[in-house]
Design a protein around this motif. Structure first.
Motif, mmCIF file in Angstrom:
data_model
loop_
_atom_site.group_PDB
_atom_site.id
_atom_site.type_symbol
_atom_site.label_atom_id
_atom_site.label_comp_id
_atom_site.label_asym_id
_atom_site.label_seq_id
_atom_site.Cartn_x
_atom_site.Cartn_y
_atom_site.Cartn_z
ATOM 1 N N UNK A 189 0.637 -1.202 0.095
ATOM 2 C CA UNK A 189 0.203 -0.047 0.049
ATOM 3 C C UNK A 189 1.021 1.166 0.007
ATOM 4 N N UNK A 190 1.983 1.264 0.797
ATOM 5 C CA UNK A 190 2.749 2.284 0.912
ATOM 6 C C UNK A 190 3.675 2.535 -0.354
ATOM 7 N N UNK A 191 3.851 1.425 -0.917
ATOM 8 C CA UNK A 191 4.673 1.448 -2.292
ATOM 9 C C UNK A 191 3.725 1.996 -3.550
ATOM 10 N N UNK A 192 2.408 1.816 -3.346
ATOM 11 C CA UNK A 192 1.615 2.153 -4.570
ATOM 12 C C UNK A 192 1.300 3.825 -4.119
ATOM 13 N N UNK A 193 1.124 4.079 -2.941
ATOM 14 C CA UNK A 193 1.012 5.635 -2.594
ATOM 15 C C UNK A 193 2.448 6.327 -3.288
ATOM 16 N N UNK A 198 4.601 9.932 -7.523
ATOM 17 C CA UNK A 198 5.366 10.070 -8.758
ATOM 18 C C UNK A 198 4.874 10.259 -10.113
ATOM 19 N N UNK A 199 3.201 9.962 -9.946
ATOM 20 C CA UNK A 199 2.460 10.001 -11.145
ATOM 21 C C UNK A 199 2.392 8.789 -11.886
ATOM 22 N N UNK A 203 1.441 1.776 -12.177
ATOM 23 C CA UNK A 203 2.324 0.972 -10.920
ATOM 24 C C UNK A 203 1.630 1.013 -9.924
ATOM 25 N N UNK A 204 0.933 2.001 -9.675
ATOM 26 C CA UNK A 204 0.498 2.199 -7.943
ATOM 27 C C UNK A 204 -0.812 1.062 -8.188
ATOM 28 N N UNK A 371 4.815 15.479 -3.095
ATOM 29 C CA UNK A 371 3.976 14.442 -4.048
ATOM 30 C C UNK A 371 3.579 15.087 -5.077
ATOM 31 N N UNK A 372 4.401 15.129 -6.236
ATOM 32 C CA UNK A 372 4.314 15.686 -7.499
ATOM 33 C C UNK A 372 2.869 15.323 -8.069
ATOM 34 N N UNK A 373 2.458 14.083 -7.737
ATOM 35 C CA UNK A 373 1.389 13.370 -8.326
ATOM 36 C C UNK A 373 0.125 14.058 -7.788
ATOM 37 N N UNK A 374 -0.117 14.546 -6.850
ATOM 38 C CA UNK A 374 -1.141 15.282 -5.986
ATOM 39 C C UNK A 374 -1.644 16.636 -7.181
ATOM 40 N N UNK A 375 -0.711 17.246 -8.054
ATOM 41 C CA UNK A 375 -1.104 17.991 -9.080
ATOM 42 C C UNK A 375 -2.223 17.389 -9.987
ATOM 43 N N UNK A 376 -2.358 16.079 -9.907
ATOM 44 C CA UNK A 376 -3.394 15.511 -10.525
ATOM 45 C C UNK A 376 -4.659 14.976 -10.027
#
Length: 388
Positions: A189-193, A198-199, A203-204, A371-376
């Motif tokens: 779960x952590x790895x997926x997060x 990472x966007x 893979x998540x 967490x750059x992915x939070x821009x999405x």
């Protein structure tokens, strides 16, 4: 029996493993009531169960078990580590840190003490934002992992610490190393997060799907897989998975406000306002419980403020003017103490809902630094475009 109890205690901390650990330690004590390490193990198992289930009896029983262990063998490092764990779980971080350091002065290669010290330093960081505590936590976790190549939890914790520090590559590397030692639902779960951050959404999703496969009875895989589908815009599947995750929580286990809040988000995107309001109300009630308990991390305050803000938006009469004004007056203070990217993301949502786009952009920038992915994140699309 004692060693089997330790094995269960070192496994993922779910209700079943903790019960198995308690049973084994109790069996050891039936054979030798003066076995100090079995009393210490029982103390730690009961502490984890109390943290998960919040039953006062468990804390009292843990206190008795630790006291008996200390009476029998006060210098034993296993006993002393259990005592330090008791101090940590009862909110006495400074005393716990001192206790771990005393143990390591006498037993400088005792991996369990480094592991406990790391967790306690991380607690200190999450409560105060002190960068030195975070670096000390990372160093202790790494030492624990090096001293005992069988331990996965220090690497699991180290990954989270690197995430707090804004180093996604190190977080992913530590998670993969933990996975190599023990592929369980929490590591996955952590790895997926981290892949989400990472966007790398596909893979998540794969990591979360694997979490479901290795622990089909656990809520973890469904809950986090629901987050992946939420990111991908499949709100029906996100809601379905999150409903199933909540249903799988064991009877008597305290509810988790994030699960209800994220279910509310999925319902809201479906256009299902009535169920969204109900989910947010549940989330707010649980966040209030954690807030009043006084041991919740600072991120809980941001989540609580978000639930009241979104409820005020969806159904204004549910949140009286006085409560809304109180929340609004606290927002600067709430934002100032946040150290987690998830909380900064929630702050961005709060500011956006309250019409403060400038503040929302600043909060999103802080979230995206870790967490750059939070821009999405779907709820922040209005401020995540060019110039955000």
């Amino acid at each position: 029996d004692y060693l089997r109890g330790r094995l269960h205690l070192d496994s993922p901390s779910n209700e079943l493993n903790l019960k198995r650990a308690e049973t084994r330690f109790e069996a050891a004590l039936r054979q030798d009531p003066n076995y100090a390490r079995a009393h210490a193990g029982l103390c730690q198992a009961l502490l984890e169960s109390h943290w998960m289930l919040e039953e006062d009896r468990m804390l009292l029983d843990a206190s008795r078990a630790c006291s008996q262990a200390l009476l029998l063998a006060p210098e034993d490092p296993v006993v002393a580590t259990a005592h330090a764990h008791f101090l940590r779980r009862t909110g006495r971080n400074d005393e716990a840190i001192d206790r771990y350091r005393e143990i390591l002065n006498r037993h400088p290669r005792f991996a369990a003490a480094f592991e406990g010290l790391s967790a306690t330093q991380l607690d200190a960081y999450r409560q105060t934002g002190d960068a030195a505590s975070l670096q000390a936590a990372i160093a202790a976790a790494r030492t624990a992992a090096e001293l005992d190549p069988r331990l996965w939890k220090p690497l699991f914790s180290e990954a989270t610490m690197h995430w707090f520090a804004g180093d996604l590559d190190q977080a992913i590397a530590a998670s993969e190393a933990a996975r190599a030692r023990d592929e369980n639902e929490y590591v996955l779960a952590n790895l997926g997060t981290f892949y989400i951050c990472a966007g790398a959404f596909e893979q998540a999703r794969d990591a979360y799907q694997r979490a479901r496969e290795v622990a089909p009875a656990s809520y973890v895989g469904d809950e986090f897989l629901g987050m992946a589908y939420y990111y991908l815009g499949d709100y029906d599947e996100a809601a379905r998975l999150r409903e199933r995750a909540i249903e799988s929580i064991g009877e008597g286990v305290p509810e988790i406000h994030e699960m209800w809040g994220q279910l509310g988000d999925a319902y809201r995107h479906q256009g299902n306002v009535a169920d969204a309001v109900d989910a947010y109300r549940r989330a707010a009630r649980i966040a209030e419980r954690d807030h009043l308990r006084g041991t919740a991390p600072a991120a809980n305050r941001a989540a609580r403020a978000y639930y009241y803000t979104i409820l005020r938006t969806l159904d204004p009469p549910l949140v009286p003017d006085a409560i809304d004004r109180d929340i609004d007056a606290q927002l600067d203070d709430i934002e100032a103490v946040q150290v987690e990217a998830t909380a900064h993301r929630r702050m961005a949502q709060i500011w956006l809902l309250r019409g403060r786009e400038d503040r929302a952009r600043a909060a999103l920038a802080r979230a995206a630094a870790t967490c750059p992915g939070y821009r999405d994140w779907p709820d922040l699309a209005a401020i995540a475009g060019p110039g955000a």
